[in-house]
Design a protein around this motif. Structure first.
Motif, PDB file in Angstrom:
ATOM      1  N   HIS A  51     -51.065  47.320  -4.111  1.00 27.05           N
ATOM      2  CA  HIS A  51     -50.550  48.688  -4.193  1.00 27.05           C
ATOM      3  C   HIS A  51     -49.717  48.874  -5.454  1.00 27.05           C
ATOM      4  O   HIS A  51     -49.799  49.905  -6.121  1.00 27.05           O
ATOM      5  CB  HIS A  51     -49.715  49.007  -2.957  1.00 27.05           C
ATOM      6  CG  HIS A  51     -50.519  49.080  -1.702  1.00 27.05           C
ATOM      7  ND1 HIS A  51     -51.431  50.075  -1.462  1.00 27.05           N
ATOM      8  CD2 HIS A  51     -50.563  48.257  -0.617  1.00 27.05           C
ATOM      9  CE1 HIS A  51     -51.997  49.891  -0.279  1.00 27.05           C
ATOM     10  NE2 HIS A  51     -51.499  48.787   0.249  1.00 27.05           N
ATOM     11  N   SER A  60     -57.226  50.623  -8.144  1.00 26.99           N
ATOM     12  CA  SER A  60     -56.929  49.930  -6.892  1.00 26.99           C
ATOM     13  C   SER A  60     -57.668  48.610  -6.757  1.00 26.99           C
ATOM     14  O   SER A  60     -57.320  47.786  -5.919  1.00 26.99           O
ATOM     15  CB  SER A  60     -57.310  50.825  -5.703  1.00 26.99           C
ATOM     16  OG  SER A  60     -58.717  51.045  -5.705  1.00 26.99           O
ATOM     17  N   ILE A  62     -60.640  48.481  -5.614  1.00 22.82           N
ATOM     18  CA  ILE A  62     -61.448  48.663  -4.403  1.00 22.82           C
ATOM     19  C   ILE A  62     -62.777  49.332  -4.755  1.00 22.82           C
ATOM     20  O   ILE A  62     -62.816  50.287  -5.526  1.00 22.82           O
ATOM     21  CB  ILE A  62     -60.704  49.530  -3.370  1.00 22.82           C
ATOM     22  CG1 ILE A  62     -59.493  48.780  -2.816  1.00 22.82           C
ATOM     23  CG2 ILE A  62     -61.635  49.958  -2.226  1.00 22.82           C
ATOM     24  CD1 ILE A  62     -58.620  49.629  -1.916  1.00 22.82           C
ATOM     25  N   HIS A 115     -57.237  56.002  -0.998  1.00 23.88           N
ATOM     26  CA  HIS A 115     -56.894  54.646  -1.447  1.00 23.88           C
ATOM     27  C   HIS A 115     -57.186  54.440  -2.927  1.00 23.88           C
ATOM     28  O   HIS A 115     -57.078  53.319  -3.428  1.00 23.88           O
ATOM     29  CB  HIS A 115     -57.665  53.617  -0.621  1.00 23.88           C
ATOM     30  CG  HIS A 115     -57.093  53.389   0.745  1.00 23.88           C
ATOM     31  ND1 HIS A 115     -55.991  52.597   0.974  1.00 23.88           N
ATOM     32  CD2 HIS A 115     -57.459  53.871   1.959  1.00 23.88           C
ATOM     33  CE1 HIS A 115     -55.715  52.578   2.264  1.00 23.88           C
ATOM     34  NE2 HIS A 115     -56.589  53.355   2.890  1.00 23.88           N
ATOM     35  N   ARG A 116     -57.586  55.497  -3.606  1.00 23.15           N
ATOM     36  CA  ARG A 116     -57.838  55.475  -5.047  1.00 23.15           C
ATOM     37  C   ARG A 116     -58.868  54.417  -5.414  1.00 23.15           C
ATOM     38  O   ARG A 116     -58.682  53.620  -6.343  1.00 23.15           O
ATOM     39  CB  ARG A 116     -56.531  55.252  -5.802  1.00 23.15           C
ATOM     40  CG  ARG A 116     -55.483  56.299  -5.508  1.00 23.15           C
ATOM     41  CD  ARG A 116     -54.143  55.968  -6.092  1.00 23.15           C
ATOM     42  NE  ARG A 116     -54.166  56.044  -7.551  1.00 23.15           N
ATOM     43  CZ  ARG A 116     -53.101  55.753  -8.313  1.00 23.15           C
ATOM     44  NH1 ARG A 116     -51.987  55.332  -7.752  1.00 23.15           N
ATOM     45  NH2 ARG A 116     -53.186  55.866  -9.628  1.00 23.15           N
TER      46      ARG A 116
END
Length: 246
Positions: A51, A60, A62, A115-116
């Motif tokens: 984070h 992120s 992700i 969650h970018r």
């Protein structure tokens, strides 16, 4: 308490900035310095705060993957390939199973945007519905605004204005090739199992089948067009073995 980057720097005898450079791999660092930092990371069992990194670098790490059916070998194979590519860039893959439900798909897209995610890959057929196309375009624009790259795999773009990349699957031409092969073998009474109604993949494949049959001067027997849902079936064989069905 979690180990901090400052503690890693103190153990390695370097500055926190040097530790950050080693971990991010975005700046040249002497080999001996890199070894000291990596050893300190191992000894202290340091884990990067994802984070905090996202806030600092606007990324992120992700990659979201939204599948129609994660249990289907076709989708599972694609997910595995995406994961392998993401691992190569030290990104985390998050697999989401929508079960072909548009509302669930949109919910996952909203969560991944929150969650970018660096990228989102949506795999599988899309409903042929104007409301769905409008909502999909809105989601695509929202992801772009958030800095998330959208990739559509196996479905067309919802509109000319929707941002994102498209990886096409030759659904119609593949169906043409299969049908033509059967015709070349001398078959004329050919049954066809469709997919879920009003889906891009279903329509494209059936169009390929029908056009090839009609091109050969054969009228499709509608009684031999059987509804299906693209899901594998298991049947029990003699001796207790299981075999796949259509």
């Amino acid at each position: 308490m979690p180990v901090t980057l400052v503690e890693v720097a103190a153990r390695a005898g370097v500055s926190p900035a040097t530790v950050s450079r080693v971990l991010n791999g975005n700046y040249p660092v002497a080999a001996s310095t890199r070894e000291r930092v990596e050893q300190a990371v191992r000894e202290l069992d340091y884990v990067v705060n994802a984070h905090a990194r996202a806030l600092l670098h606007s990324t992120s790490g992700i990659v979201g993957v939204v599948l129609n059916d994660a249990s289907d070998p076709f989708f599972a194979g694609i997910a595995r390939g995406i994961q392998a590519a993401a691992n190569g860039t030290r990104r985390l893959s998050i697999i989401c199973n929508s079960d072909g439900d548009p509302a669930q798909e949109f919910a996952f897209l909203d969560l991944l945007r929150g969650h970018r995610a660096d990228a989102v890959v949506v795999v599988g057929a899309a409903p042929e519905d104007e409301e769905f196309r409008t909502e999909s375009t809105n989601r695509a624009n929202g992801l772009r605004t958030s800095g998330t790259r959208l990739v559509l795999c196996g479905r067309p773009s919802p509109s000319p204005s929707a941002p994102g990349d498209v990886v096409s699957i030759e659904n119609e031409s593949g169906s043409v090739a299969i049908t033509q092969h059967l015709l070349d073998l001398g078959h004329r009474d050919i049954a066809y199992i469709t997919g879920p109604p009003a889906r891009t993949t279903t329509t494209a494949r059936f169009n390929g089948f029908r056009s090839t049959m009609e091109g050969a001067g054969i009228t499709v027997d509608e009684s031999m067009v059987v509804p299906g849902d693209f899901k594998p079936r298991l049947r029990t064989c003699r001796g207790g073995d299981a075999a796949g069905g259509g």
